[in-house]
Design a protein around this motif. Structure first.
Motif, PDB file in Angstrom:
ATOM      1  N   ARG A  14      38.321 -57.187 -13.093  1.00  0.00           N
ATOM      2  CA  ARG A  14      37.558 -57.250 -11.837  1.00  0.00           C
ATOM      3  C   ARG A  14      37.625 -55.918 -11.088  1.00  0.00           C
ATOM      4  NH1 ARG A  14      34.267 -61.900 -10.796  1.00  0.00           N
ATOM      5  NH2 ARG A  14      35.271 -63.683 -11.782  1.00  0.00           N
ATOM      6  N   ILE A  15      38.775 -55.318 -11.070  1.00  0.00           N
ATOM      7  CA  ILE A  15      38.931 -54.051 -10.349  1.00  0.00           C
ATOM      8  C   ILE A  15      38.185 -52.926 -11.058  1.00  0.00           C
ATOM      9  CG2 ILE A  15      40.581 -52.275  -9.648  1.00  0.00           C
ATOM     10  CD1 ILE A  15      42.598 -54.545  -9.132  1.00  0.00           C
ATOM     11  N   ASN A  16      38.389 -52.832 -12.370  1.00  0.00           N
ATOM     12  CA  ASN A  16      37.786 -51.720 -13.111  1.00  0.00           C
ATOM     13  C   ASN A  16      36.271 -51.861 -13.257  1.00  0.00           C
ATOM     14  OD1 ASN A  16      40.409 -50.930 -13.379  1.00  0.00           O
ATOM     15  ND2 ASN A  16      40.522 -51.147 -15.598  1.00  0.00           N
ATOM     16  N   ASN A  17      35.819 -53.058 -13.659  1.00  0.00           N
ATOM     17  CA  ASN A  17      34.405 -53.237 -14.004  1.00  0.00           C
ATOM     18  C   ASN A  17      33.513 -53.534 -12.810  1.00  0.00           C
ATOM     19  OD1 ASN A  17      35.318 -52.924 -16.619  1.00  0.00           O
ATOM     20  ND2 ASN A  17      35.377 -55.120 -17.042  1.00  0.00           N
ATOM     21  N   GLU A  18      34.096 -54.030 -11.726  1.00  0.00           N
ATOM     22  CA  GLU A  18      33.277 -54.378 -10.562  1.00  0.00           C
ATOM     23  C   GLU A  18      33.564 -53.452  -9.384  1.00  0.00           C
ATOM     24  OE1 GLU A  18      33.676 -58.601  -9.812  1.00  0.00           O
ATOM     25  OE2 GLU A  18      33.364 -59.077 -11.929  1.00  0.00           O
ATOM     26  N   LEU A  19      34.796 -53.480  -8.892  1.00  0.00           N
ATOM     27  CA  LEU A  19      35.099 -52.646  -7.724  1.00  0.00           C
ATOM     28  C   LEU A  19      34.925 -51.158  -8.021  1.00  0.00           C
ATOM     29  CD1 LEU A  19      38.222 -54.289  -6.019  1.00  0.00           C
ATOM     30  CD2 LEU A  19      35.916 -54.082  -5.091  1.00  0.00           C
ATOM     31  N   ALA A  20      35.471 -50.701  -9.133  1.00  0.00           N
ATOM     32  CA  ALA A  20      35.411 -49.265  -9.440  1.00  0.00           C
ATOM     33  C   ALA A  20      34.050 -48.857  -9.996  1.00  0.00           C
ATOM     34  CB  ALA A  20      36.518 -48.889 -10.413  1.00  0.00           C
ATOM     35  N   ASP A  21      33.606 -49.550 -11.058  1.00  0.00           N
ATOM     36  CA  ASP A  21      32.393 -49.123 -11.756  1.00  0.00           C
ATOM     37  C   ASP A  21      31.110 -49.434 -10.997  1.00  0.00           C
ATOM     38  OD1 ASP A  21      33.903 -48.106 -13.767  1.00  0.00           O
ATOM     39  OD2 ASP A  21      33.522 -49.718 -15.207  1.00  0.00           O
ATOM     40  N   ILE A  22      31.116 -50.445 -10.154  1.00  0.00           N
ATOM     41  CA  ILE A  22      29.889 -50.789  -9.423  1.00  0.00           C
ATOM     42  C   ILE A  22      29.948 -50.262  -7.995  1.00  0.00           C
ATOM     43  CG2 ILE A  22      28.416 -52.662  -8.604  1.00  0.00           C
ATOM     44  CD1 ILE A  22      29.394 -54.315 -11.019  1.00  0.00           C
ATOM     45  N   LEU A  23      30.887 -50.784  -7.192  1.00  0.00           N
ATOM     46  CA  LEU A  23      30.955 -50.375  -5.787  1.00  0.00           C
ATOM     47  C   LEU A  23      31.411 -48.924  -5.645  1.00  0.00           C
ATOM     48  CD1 LEU A  23      30.810 -51.032  -2.764  1.00  0.00           C
ATOM     49  CD2 LEU A  23      33.178 -51.850  -2.918  1.00  0.00           C
ATOM     50  N   GLY A  24      32.560 -48.607  -6.226  1.00  0.00           N
ATOM     51  CA  GLY A  24      33.109 -47.261  -6.094  1.00  0.00           C
ATOM     52  C   GLY A  24      32.189 -46.203  -6.671  1.00  0.00           C
ATOM     53  N   ASN A  25      31.615 -46.497  -7.825  1.00  0.00           N
ATOM     54  CA  ASN A  25      30.734 -45.539  -8.489  1.00  0.00           C
ATOM     55  C   ASN A  25      29.498 -45.248  -7.647  1.00  0.00           C
ATOM     56  OD1 ASN A  25      29.769 -43.986 -10.865  1.00  0.00           O
ATOM     57  ND2 ASN A  25      28.208 -45.598 -10.939  1.00  0.00           N
ATOM     58  N   PHE A  26      28.865 -46.303  -7.104  1.00  0.00           N
ATOM     59  CA  PHE A  26      27.656 -46.084  -6.319  1.00  0.00           C
ATOM     60  C   PHE A  26      27.947 -45.289  -5.043  1.00  0.00           C
ATOM     61  CE2 PHE A  26      25.020 -47.434  -2.714  1.00  0.00           C
ATOM     62  CZ  PHE A  26      23.830 -46.828  -3.103  1.00  0.00           C
ATOM     63  N   VAL A  27      28.979 -45.689  -4.301  1.00  0.00           N
ATOM     64  CA  VAL A  27      29.302 -44.990  -3.058  1.00  0.00           C
ATOM     65  C   VAL A  27      29.595 -43.523  -3.338  1.00  0.00           C
ATOM     66  CG1 VAL A  27      31.001 -44.807  -1.192  1.00  0.00           C
ATOM     67  CG2 VAL A  27      30.124 -47.059  -1.863  1.00  0.00           C
ATOM     68  N   ASN A  28      30.374 -43.278  -4.385  1.00  0.00           N
ATOM     69  CA  ASN A  28      30.716 -41.897  -4.730  1.00  0.00           C
ATOM     70  C   ASN A  28      29.476 -41.076  -5.065  1.00  0.00           C
ATOM     71  OD1 ASN A  28      31.512 -39.848  -7.149  1.00  0.00           O
ATOM     72  ND2 ASN A  28      33.168 -40.000  -5.655  1.00  0.00           N
ATOM     73  N   ARG A  29      28.577 -41.641  -5.873  1.00  0.00           N
ATOM     74  CA  ARG A  29      27.380 -40.892  -6.270  1.00  0.00           C
ATOM     75  C   ARG A  29      26.483 -40.594  -5.072  1.00  0.00           C
ATOM     76  NH1 ARG A  29      24.400 -42.751 -11.700  1.00  0.00           N
ATOM     77  NH2 ARG A  29      24.399 -44.822 -10.756  1.00  0.00           N
ATOM     78  N   ALA A  30      26.353 -41.602  -4.181  1.00  0.00           N
ATOM     79  CA  ALA A  30      25.473 -41.410  -3.022  1.00  0.00           C
ATOM     80  C   ALA A  30      25.978 -40.283  -2.131  1.00  0.00           C
ATOM     81  CB  ALA A  30      25.363 -42.709  -2.229  1.00  0.00           C
ATOM     82  N   VAL A  31      27.288 -40.259  -1.878  1.00  0.00           N
ATOM     83  CA  VAL A  31      27.849 -39.250  -0.978  1.00  0.00           C
ATOM     84  C   VAL A  31      27.927 -37.886  -1.663  1.00  0.00           C
ATOM     85  CG1 VAL A  31      29.871 -38.595   0.388  1.00  0.00           C
ATOM     86  CG2 VAL A  31      29.129 -40.987   0.323  1.00  0.00           C
ATOM     87  N   VAL A  32      28.377 -37.857  -2.903  1.00  0.00           N
ATOM     88  CA  VAL A  32      28.535 -36.586  -3.628  1.00  0.00           C
ATOM     89  C   VAL A  32      27.188 -35.894  -3.840  1.00  0.00           C
ATOM     90  CG1 VAL A  32      29.162 -35.571  -5.854  1.00  0.00           C
ATOM     91  CG2 VAL A  32      30.709 -37.191  -4.738  1.00  0.00           C
ATOM     92  N   LEU A  33      26.156 -36.653  -4.238  1.00  0.00           N
ATOM     93  CA  LEU A  33      24.840 -36.050  -4.457  1.00  0.00           C
ATOM     94  C   LEU A  33      24.241 -35.519  -3.152  1.00  0.00           C
ATOM     95  CD1 LEU A  33      23.235 -38.522  -7.037  1.00  0.00           C
ATOM     96  CD2 LEU A  33      24.056 -36.195  -7.462  1.00  0.00           C
ATOM     97  N   THR A  34      24.518 -36.203  -2.049  1.00  0.00           N
ATOM     98  CA  THR A  34      24.029 -35.721  -0.755  1.00  0.00           C
ATOM     99  C   THR A  34      24.684 -34.388  -0.394  1.00  0.00           C
ATOM    100  OG1 THR A  34      23.674 -37.996   0.001  1.00  0.00           O
ATOM    101  CG2 THR A  34      23.766 -36.287   1.701  1.00  0.00           C
ATOM    102  N   HIS A  35      25.963 -34.254  -0.675  1.00  0.00           N
ATOM    103  CA  HIS A  35      26.643 -32.971  -0.443  1.00  0.00           C
ATOM    104  C   HIS A  35      26.113 -31.896  -1.390  1.00  0.00           C
ATOM    105  CE1 HIS A  35      29.777 -33.563   2.586  1.00  0.00           C
ATOM    106  NE2 HIS A  35      29.845 -34.818   2.178  1.00  0.00           N
ATOM    107  N   LYS A  36      25.814 -32.303  -2.620  1.00  0.00           N
ATOM    108  CA  LYS A  36      25.355 -31.330  -3.605  1.00  0.00           C
ATOM    109  C   LYS A  36      23.979 -30.772  -3.259  1.00  0.00           C
ATOM    110  CE  LYS A  36      24.461 -30.829  -8.574  1.00  0.00           C
ATOM    111  NZ  LYS A  36      24.534 -31.503  -9.902  1.00  0.00           N
ATOM    112  N   TYR A  37      23.078 -31.646  -2.830  1.00  0.00           N
ATOM    113  CA  TYR A  37      21.694 -31.215  -2.626  1.00  0.00           C
ATOM    114  C   TYR A  37      21.352 -30.888  -1.172  1.00  0.00           C
ATOM    115  CZ  TYR A  37      21.111 -33.148  -7.327  1.00  0.00           C
ATOM    116  OH  TYR A  37      21.236 -33.413  -8.666  1.00  0.00           O
ATOM    117  N   PHE A  38      22.067 -31.504  -0.214  1.00  0.00           N
ATOM    118  CA  PHE A  38      21.653 -31.367   1.187  1.00  0.00           C
ATOM    119  C   PHE A  38      22.803 -31.006   2.125  1.00  0.00           C
ATOM    120  CE2 PHE A  38      19.011 -34.680  -0.892  1.00  0.00           C
ATOM    121  CZ  PHE A  38      17.832 -33.947  -0.986  1.00  0.00           C
TER     122      PHE A  38
END
Length: 685
Positions: free
Chosen positions: A390-414
């Motif tokens: 549950r932690i690896n496949n849901e919390l980390a791979d779904i929630l954590g992954n999405f939040v990280n990508r959204a914030v990191v890409l915003t820093h990268k491009y904008f």
């Protein structure tokens, strides 16, 4: 009833031991989620709990550890209160039933009902332990459950099937003090004549009506709650004793009731009221406002407490006349552990305070897993493999992954600033509509106490964000169409901001961390579903790891630790008896004796009549050893004999002592004899 006034209670845990994950998943965590949601919606809510510090379970633990009941409750109240704090359970007050306010409140409550004629006084037969010279409270009696056949049922309930019982319901009853069959003796108590309340209880539970008016929606009550209550009512309610013969608890406030205390299931629920009094006094409030008028009283409990909270306590509340009745009693089934039931005696448990001490960084992770597997409608199971998954496949791979990508890409491009949303495509519009609808689904499920599904819907919003980024691939578009990337990242960040809201009741710490990444304050629920929570050019903070994955090594260690701790408690020998003082041992006069004559006791297959030379005299001792020894084989045998045991007649023969024997796991007996030729009469010390 008003839609915005709640008094929420979580079942008072017994202060006779620590809390395990089964307790948390079925009572305290769901109550906390529900309360956090109400607060986010600016509802008026009071969240009440505390330690249940009376009853036979406390005195049993005290006897086992050789200390006073007060020492037991002080110890476990502190352990459990700290565990709740560390697990971030947001009680408004966590009180205790041994305090002065509670004793006064419970006494006043009993006196009012007694003066109104709500009780009847009856003399009945109750179990009595002749060896300990005392009546046995419910928890001092174990036996076979008449309903499911479990051999470890208590006198008040069977923890295997959840049935509420009376001691005389048990088959093969045994005193937990002496280990012997108790006898029935007469004693007088105050009883609640529950049979007088059947008619209004039926209408209230099945139809949600009280005094002819709508009280609650019965469809919102769980099937197992209504089913168990109606089974009791249809079977015919019977008077139930509201007092007990016990020396620990709230004394019965009536002349001539010495040695009697309030029954714990009268005493404990009043603890909700006394805790409210305590909180109100400290906060300048009128406690009655939280128990009268248009309050919605909601009890979060386990299924073994259904009858007490949905039948007995409501009767007591209605008899008092001044209090509201429960609006809902969302009871949970049992959580099992790695293929077996949680067991305190076998140490087959994951203790909350130990988990938190070893894993202070996994508070929300544990909350997520326990909610995902919550036993809302049927028993469920906690396993360390699923904890990891549950932690690896849901919390980390779904929630954590999405939040990280959204914030990191915003820093990268904008440069970390929220980009302006441009033209919206059909794909974007579909995502925004799903974003708007998600909080409504989650809120509706929480209001119906379906917290497991509600959390799954919150995770679905994170899945939506992941799919959106995967489908639109802004990292590829950044090479050719930055205007399109701006719109995609704006929408992704709006989803992220909404995740910080919808996960707040379930994962308060992680939700706060998401808000920290976004450089925003925590929002109330009214903002959930909004597509413009983050304004153009709003500056984000840097992201860090939201969820750390659980390694295989960690899981293996937890499973081995569980097995090892349980193995230490799997002895087939009886548990240690309660601690005694050295002076008590010194009162026993044990001597080396010699058996000089032996014969069978007529019509008694297990008994031998022995004549023993004690060095002081020659006396008769009746011993249950005939299955293992022939009379002629033991003449001349040196044995250890307890001399100063009070004589008692056994099958018509007066026995004047006791031969000490050792018993192995198969039940075979052996004499406890000196290993050298000691003189007859020598003391054993």
């Amino acid at each position: 009833m008003s839609e915005n006034k709640y008094t929420i209670t979580a079942a008072l845990p017994y202060a006779n031991g620590p809390l395990h994950l089964g307790h948390i998943a079925g009572v305290y965590l769901p109550a906390d989620i529900f309360v956090r949601f109400l607060r986010m919606n600016k509802e008026e809510v009071l969240f009440v709990c505390g330690s249940d510090e009376h009853g036979a379970a406390i005195t049993l633990r005290a006897k086992k550890e050789g200390v006073s009941p007060q020492e037991i409750v002080d110890k476990y109240h502190a352990i459990n209160q700290q565990a709740f704090d560390d697990f971030d359970i947001s009680f408004d007050i966590y009180s205790r039933t041994s305090n002065k306010t509670h004793h006064e409140t419970a006494s006043e409550y009993f006196k009012k009902l007694n003066e109104k004629g709500s009780f009847i006084e009856k003399t009945t037969e109750q179990y009595y332990d002749t060896e300990y010279n005392q009546f046995l409270a419910d928890r001092y009696i174990t036996g076979t459950c008449p309903n499911c056949g479990s051999e470890n049922a208590y006198g008040d309930q069977c923890e295997n099937c959840g049935s509420a019982l009376s001691p005389t319901d048990l088959k093969n009853p045994v005193s937990t003090l002496s280990g012997k069959t108790p006898e029935l003796r007469e004693t007088s108590h105050w009883f609640l004549p529950m049979e007088k309340h059947e008619d209004w209880l039926k209408e209230w539970i099945k139809e949600g009506r009280l005094n002819g008016e709508r009280h609650h929606n019965p469809k919102d009550w769980r099937n197992q709650v209504v089913g168990q209550c109606m089974s009791w009512i249809d079977g015919g309610l019977k008077p139930r004793a509201m007092t007990r013969d016990l020396d620990w608890g709230v004394p019965v406030p009536v002349a001539g009731a010495d040695g009697k205390v309030l029954y714990v299931w009268l005493d404990a629920p009043i603890g909700y009221i006394s805790a409210t009094k305590e909180w109100a006094e400290k906060n300048g409030k009128d406690w009655k406002d939280y128990w009268t008028g248009d309050r919605k009283l909601v009890h979060f409990i386990g299924k073994d407490n259904i009858v007490f909270h949905a039948i007995i306590f409501p009767i007591l509340l209605k008899e008092h006349g001044d209090f509201v009745l429960p609006y809902n009693v969302p009871a949970y089934e049992f959580l099992n552990l790695e293929g077996g039931k949680f067991s305190t005696s076998r140490n087959w448990a994951v203790w909350l305070h130990e988990f938190l001490a070893e894993n202070p960084d996994k508070v929300d992770e544990l909350k997520y897993v326990l909610t995902a597997i919550a036993p809302e409608s049927k028993d469920s199971e906690f396993t360390w493999k699923e904890f990891q998954s549950r932690i690896n496949n849901e919390l980390a791979d779904i929630l954590g992954n999405f939040v990280n990508r959204a914030v990191v890409l915003t820093h990268k491009y904008f440069e970390g600033k929220v980009p302006e949303r441009g033209a919206v495509t059909a794909v974007d519009q579909d995502v925004l509509e799903q974003l708007e609808q998600a909080p409504e689904k989650i809120a509706d499920l929480i209001k119906r106490y379906r917290l497991r599904e509600a959390q799954a819907e919150a995770m679905n919003l994170a899945r939506l964000g992941n799919r959106y980024l995967a489908d639109t691939e802004p990292w590829k578009l950044a090479k050719t169409d930055m205007e399109r990337v701006k719109t995609i990242m704006n929408i992704a960040l709006q989803i992220t901001a909404n995740l910080s809201i919808v996960f707040a009741p379930f994962l308060p710490k992680k939700s706060g961390k998401i808000a920290e990444f976004l450089n925003i304050d925590a929002h109330s629920w009214e903002f959930a579903g909004k597509p413009d929570l983050l304004k153009t050019d709003h500056q984000l903070n840097k992201a860090s790891i939201l969820i750390s994955k659980v390694e295989d090594k960690y899981v293996d260690e937890q499973i081995e630790q569980l097995k090892a701790s349980a193995a230490m408690n799997q002895s087939t020998f009886p548990p240690q008896k309660e601690t005694i003082a050295f002076d008590d041992f010194m009162k026993m006069d044990i001597r080396v004796g010699e058996i000089i004559a032996a014969e069978k006791v007529p019509k008694a297959d297990k008994l031998l009549k022995l004549t023993v030379n004690t060095g002081l005299d020659k006396r008769t001792v009746v011993s249950g050893i005939a299955e293992f020894f022939n009379p002629d084989e033991i003449i001349g045998k040196k044995v250890s004999v307890l001399l100063n045991l009070a004589p008692r007649k056994i099958r018509g023969v007066e026995s004047q002592g006791m031969i000490l024997m050792a018993e192995n796991e198969e039940g075979k007996l052996s004499f406890v004899s000196p290993d050298t030729d000691f003189d007859t009469g020598a003391e054993v010390r």
